[in-house]
Design a protein around this motif. Structure first.
Motif, PDB file in Angstrom:
ATOM      1  N   VAL A 125       0.840  -1.200   0.000  1.00 36.67           N
ATOM      2  CA  VAL A 125       0.000   0.000   0.000  1.00 36.67           C
ATOM      3  C   VAL A 125       0.875   1.251   0.000  1.00 36.67           C
ATOM      4  O   VAL A 125       0.608   2.215  -0.722  1.00 36.67           O
ATOM      5  CB  VAL A 125      -0.929   0.004   1.231  1.00 36.67           C
ATOM      6  N   VAL A 126       1.936   1.217   0.805  1.00 30.95           N
ATOM      7  CA  VAL A 126       2.849   2.363   0.881  1.00 30.95           C
ATOM      8  C   VAL A 126       3.526   2.583  -0.468  1.00 30.95           C
ATOM      9  O   VAL A 126       3.620   3.710  -0.957  1.00 30.95           O
ATOM     10  CB  VAL A 126       3.896   2.151   1.990  1.00 30.95           C
ATOM     11  N   ARG A 127       3.999   1.500  -1.078  1.00 29.24           N
ATOM     12  CA  ARG A 127       4.664   1.607  -2.379  1.00 29.24           C
ATOM     13  C   ARG A 127       3.717   2.196  -3.418  1.00 29.24           C
ATOM     14  O   ARG A 127       4.084   3.093  -4.190  1.00 29.24           O
ATOM     15  CB  ARG A 127       5.163   0.237  -2.839  1.00 29.24           C
ATOM     16  N   ARG A 128       2.488   1.709  -3.450  1.00 33.15           N
ATOM     17  CA  ARG A 128       1.510   2.216  -4.408  1.00 33.15           C
ATOM     18  C   ARG A 128       1.288   3.708  -4.207  1.00 33.15           C
ATOM     19  O   ARG A 128       1.227   4.481  -5.166  1.00 33.15           O
ATOM     20  CB  ARG A 128       0.191   1.468  -4.244  1.00 33.15           C
ATOM     21  N   ASN A 129       1.176   4.122  -2.955  1.00 34.61           N
ATOM     22  CA  ASN A 129       0.949   5.523  -2.656  1.00 34.61           C
ATOM     23  C   ASN A 129       2.079   6.406  -3.174  1.00 34.61           C
ATOM     24  O   ASN A 129       1.842   7.452  -3.776  1.00 34.61           O
ATOM     25  CB  ASN A 129       0.795   5.691  -1.141  1.00 34.61           C
ATOM     26  N   ILE A 130       3.316   5.963  -2.960  1.00 38.44           N
ATOM     27  CA  ILE A 130       4.470   6.727  -3.425  1.00 38.44           C
ATOM     28  C   ILE A 130       4.454   6.843  -4.946  1.00 38.44           C
ATOM     29  O   ILE A 130       4.625   7.929  -5.511  1.00 38.44           O
ATOM     30  CB  ILE A 130       5.784   6.071  -2.956  1.00 38.44           C
ATOM     31  N   LEU A 131       4.262   5.720  -5.628  1.00 39.44           N
ATOM     32  CA  LEU A 131       4.282   5.730  -7.090  1.00 39.44           C
ATOM     33  C   LEU A 131       3.165   6.614  -7.652  1.00 39.44           C
ATOM     34  O   LEU A 131       3.392   7.395  -8.586  1.00 39.44           O
ATOM     35  CB  LEU A 131       4.147   4.310  -7.632  1.00 39.44           C
ATOM     36  N   LEU A 132       1.976   6.496  -7.084  1.00 32.88           N
ATOM     37  CA  LEU A 132       0.856   7.271  -7.598  1.00 32.88           C
ATOM     38  C   LEU A 132       1.082   8.764  -7.440  1.00 32.88           C
ATOM     39  O   LEU A 132       0.782   9.550  -8.344  1.00 32.88           O
ATOM     40  CB  LEU A 132      -0.427   6.850  -6.880  1.00 32.88           C
ATOM     41  N   ASN A 133       1.610   9.166  -6.308  1.00 33.19           N
ATOM     42  CA  ASN A 133       1.862  10.589  -6.101  1.00 33.19           C
ATOM     43  C   ASN A 133       2.984  11.098  -6.991  1.00 33.19           C
ATOM     44  O   ASN A 133       2.926  12.226  -7.494  1.00 33.19           O
ATOM     45  CB  ASN A 133       2.158  10.854  -4.627  1.00 33.19           C
ATOM     46  N   LYS A 134       4.000  10.290  -7.215  1.00 31.27           N
ATOM     47  CA  LYS A 134       5.085  10.702  -8.108  1.00 31.27           C
ATOM     48  C   LYS A 134       4.590  10.808  -9.546  1.00 31.27           C
ATOM     49  O   LYS A 134       4.960  11.728 -10.281  1.00 31.27           O
ATOM     50  CB  LYS A 134       6.239   9.698  -8.030  1.00 31.27           C
ATOM     51  N   ILE A 135       3.767   9.876  -9.948  1.00 34.03           N
ATOM     52  CA  ILE A 135       3.226   9.920 -11.309  1.00 34.03           C
ATOM     53  C   ILE A 135       2.340  11.143 -11.482  1.00 34.03           C
ATOM     54  O   ILE A 135       2.400  11.842 -12.497  1.00 34.03           O
ATOM     55  CB  ILE A 135       2.440   8.637 -11.619  1.00 34.03           C
ATOM     56  N   ALA A 136       1.501  11.408 -10.487  1.00 35.09           N
ATOM     57  CA  ALA A 136       0.640  12.587 -10.555  1.00 35.09           C
ATOM     58  C   ALA A 136       1.484  13.852 -10.706  1.00 35.09           C
ATOM     59  O   ALA A 136       1.158  14.736 -11.494  1.00 35.09           O
ATOM     60  CB  ALA A 136      -0.229  12.675  -9.305  1.00 35.09           C
ATOM     61  N   ALA A 137       2.576  13.928  -9.953  1.00 36.00           N
ATOM     62  CA  ALA A 137       3.453  15.090 -10.054  1.00 36.00           C
ATOM     63  C   ALA A 137       4.112  15.156 -11.430  1.00 36.00           C
ATOM     64  O   ALA A 137       4.267  16.226 -12.013  1.00 36.00           O
ATOM     65  CB  ALA A 137       4.520  15.028  -8.965  1.00 36.00           C
ATOM     66  N   GLU A 138       4.471  13.998 -11.961  1.00 38.68           N
ATOM     67  CA  GLU A 138       5.139  13.923 -13.257  1.00 38.68           C
ATOM     68  C   GLU A 138       4.270  14.478 -14.378  1.00 38.68           C
ATOM     69  O   GLU A 138       4.763  15.124 -15.308  1.00 38.68           O
ATOM     70  CB  GLU A 138       5.514  12.463 -13.557  1.00 38.68           C
ATOM     71  N   VAL A 139       2.968  14.220 -14.294  1.00 41.78           N
ATOM     72  CA  VAL A 139       2.068  14.682 -15.358  1.00 41.78           C
ATOM     73  C   VAL A 139       1.368  15.984 -14.999  1.00 41.78           C
ATOM     74  O   VAL A 139       0.517  16.464 -15.747  1.00 41.78           O
ATOM     75  CB  VAL A 139       1.020  13.598 -15.705  1.00 41.78           C
ATOM     76  N   GLY A 140       1.697  16.547 -13.846  1.00 34.10           N
ATOM     77  CA  GLY A 140       1.103  17.817 -13.451  1.00 34.10           C
ATOM     78  C   GLY A 140      -0.347  17.714 -13.063  1.00 34.10           C
ATOM     79  O   GLY A 140      -1.130  18.653 -13.272  1.00 34.10           O
ATOM     80  N   ALA A 141      -0.745  16.567 -12.486  1.00 31.61           N
ATOM     81  CA  ALA A 141      -2.139  16.384 -12.081  1.00 31.61           C
ATOM     82  C   ALA A 141      -2.325  16.760 -10.625  1.00 31.61           C
ATOM     83  O   ALA A 141      -1.505  16.408  -9.779  1.00 31.61           O
ATOM     84  CB  ALA A 141      -2.555  14.929 -12.298  1.00 31.61           C
ATOM     85  N   ASP A 142      -3.403  17.469 -10.326  1.00 28.62           N
ATOM     86  CA  ASP A 142      -3.725  17.825  -8.950  1.00 28.62           C
ATOM     87  C   ASP A 142      -5.073  17.216  -8.587  1.00 28.62           C
ATOM     88  O   ASP A 142      -5.571  16.331  -9.272  1.00 28.62           O
ATOM     89  CB  ASP A 142      -3.732  19.345  -8.775  1.00 28.62           C
ATOM     90  N   ASP A 143      -5.677  17.693  -7.493  1.00 30.04           N
ATOM     91  CA  ASP A 143      -6.945  17.127  -7.043  1.00 30.04           C
ATOM     92  C   ASP A 143      -8.171  17.720  -7.736  1.00 30.04           C
ATOM     93  O   ASP A 143      -9.293  17.356  -7.409  1.00 30.04           O
ATOM     94  CB  ASP A 143      -7.100  17.330  -5.529  1.00 30.04           C
ATOM     95  N   SER A 144      -7.949  18.618  -8.675  1.00 28.17           N
ATOM     96  CA  SER A 144      -9.076  19.202  -9.411  1.00 28.17           C
ATOM     97  C   SER A 144      -9.674  18.163 -10.356  1.00 28.17           C
ATOM     98  O   SER A 144      -9.020  17.165 -10.690  1.00 28.17           O
ATOM     99  CB  SER A 144      -8.590  20.400 -10.228  1.00 28.17           C
ATOM    100  N   PRO A 145     -10.902  18.375 -10.805  1.00 30.78           N
ATOM    101  CA  PRO A 145     -11.496  17.438 -11.775  1.00 30.78           C
ATOM    102  C   PRO A 145     -10.627  17.280 -13.018  1.00 30.78           C
ATOM    103  O   PRO A 145     -10.496  16.174 -13.553  1.00 30.78           O
ATOM    104  CB  PRO A 145     -12.835  18.094 -12.115  1.00 30.78           C
ATOM    105  N   GLU A 146     -10.003  18.366 -13.452  1.00 22.29           N
ATOM    106  CA  GLU A 146      -9.143  18.286 -14.635  1.00 22.29           C
ATOM    107  C   GLU A 146      -7.909  17.437 -14.350  1.00 22.29           C
ATOM    108  O   GLU A 146      -7.489  16.634 -15.190  1.00 22.29           O
ATOM    109  CB  GLU A 146      -8.714  19.696 -15.069  1.00 22.29           C
ATOM    110  N   GLY A 147      -7.345  17.641 -13.164  1.00 20.52           N
ATOM    111  CA  GLY A 147      -6.171  16.862 -12.795  1.00 20.52           C
ATOM    112  C   GLY A 147      -6.489  15.392 -12.658  1.00 20.52           C
ATOM    113  O   GLY A 147      -5.724  14.519 -13.104  1.00 20.52           O
ATOM    114  N   GLN A 148      -7.639  15.081 -12.051  1.00 19.94           N
ATOM    115  CA  GLN A 148      -8.035  13.688 -11.922  1.00 19.94           C
ATOM    116  C   GLN A 148      -8.304  13.051 -13.283  1.00 19.94           C
ATOM    117  O   GLN A 148      -8.022  11.877 -13.495  1.00 19.94           O
ATOM    118  CB  GLN A 148      -9.278  13.596 -11.035  1.00 19.94           C
ATOM    119  N   LYS A 149      -8.839  13.840 -14.218  1.00 22.20           N
ATOM    120  CA  LYS A 149      -9.075  13.315 -15.561  1.00 22.20           C
ATOM    121  C   LYS A 149      -7.765  12.970 -16.247  1.00 22.20           C
ATOM    122  O   LYS A 149      -7.665  11.970 -16.975  1.00 22.20           O
ATOM    123  CB  LYS A 149      -9.876  14.310 -16.406  1.00 22.20           C
ATOM    124  N   LYS A 150      -6.745  13.789 -16.028  1.00 23.05           N
ATOM    125  CA  LYS A 150      -5.432  13.487 -16.598  1.00 23.05           C
ATOM    126  C   LYS A 150      -4.965  12.112 -16.146  1.00 23.05           C
ATOM    127  O   LYS A 150      -4.497  11.294 -16.946  1.00 23.05           O
ATOM    128  CB  LYS A 150      -4.394  14.530 -16.139  1.00 23.05           C
TER     129      LYS A 150
END
Length: 231
Positions: free
Chosen positions: A154-179
């Protein structure tokens, strides 16, 4: 093993509840329980619960994860309630196992990794914010059907997901979640996920088993410095 020819863009997810909320992790609450399989629904993959990118998730591996959770639930003072709330545990664990493979695939596409040092720092932060190792384990067991020996995943998944989100410039907005959703969907399609029909079918658009209810989101707080820096 199946490989995509070009990288994709990506979506964010979440985990156990703790006081602050800085990270997301995607999961699914699954529906009616189905018996574990002794053979795959397709003759092409006997004994497989699912095939992801040409690699099998064997029924035995799924059963082992389910057993770990049931053993942990049996040791809890709230055993009866925990078991009753997770009658769909086989589907839930299979959903998680498939999703983790999608996460790993997208992480490779984006050059994202999680080092041992990051895993240790992030888990330590989760434990501190949860009020101790026992409380973190209890929260994950109750809310997500995660056994103590599955917490590192679970910890590993959390780290990867947050790094990927940062990599593509996605935030918690609907647009970011769509990305993030678009990236995961593309990766899911490319992996050609084939699920034993007794567990349902994989929905590439929702990135979950089609027999699941709409995705629920769990947030897990973390030390801002815990997972952000590479090690």
């Amino acid at each position: 093993m199946h490989r995509r020819t070009q990288p994709h863009t990506y979506r964010r997810t979440q985990q156990p509840r703790t006081p602050r909320r800085t990270a997301l992790a995607v999961s699914a609450a699954l529906l009616v329980a189905a018996p574990l399989l002794t053979a795959c629904g397709s003759d092409a993959h006997p004994g497989a619960a699912a095939v992801v990118g040409g690699e099998r998730i064997d029924v035995a591996s799924l059963q082992a994860q389910v057993k770990d959770v049931r053993d942990a639930q049996a040791a809890s003072p709230e055993s009866a309630q925990l078991v009753a709330a997770t009658g769909d545990l086989d589907r839930r664990k299979l959903n998680s196992m498939i999703f983790d493979r999608v996460v790993e695939e997208v992480a490779r596409d984006h050059g994202v990794t999680a080092s041992r040092a990051e895993l240790q720092r992030t888990r330590t932060a989760f434990v501190r914010q949860s009020g101790g190792e026992d409380r973190l384990a209890a929260a994950l067991l109750q809310e997500q059907g995660v056994a103590p020996d599955q917490i590192d995943g679970v910890v590993r998944r959390n780290i990867l997901l947050n790094k990927i989100a940062a990599e593509v410039g996605a935030d918690d907005s609907p647009e970011g979640q769509k990305k993030l959703t678009d990236v995961f969907t593309a990766a899911s399609k490319d992996l050609g996920i084939d699920v034993n029909p007794r567990y349902g079918a994989w929905d590439d658009a929702q990135i979950q088993l089609a027999t699941a209810t709409p995705p629920w989101l769990r947030r897990i707080s973390q030390d801002p410095n815990a997972a952000g820096a590479g090690a």
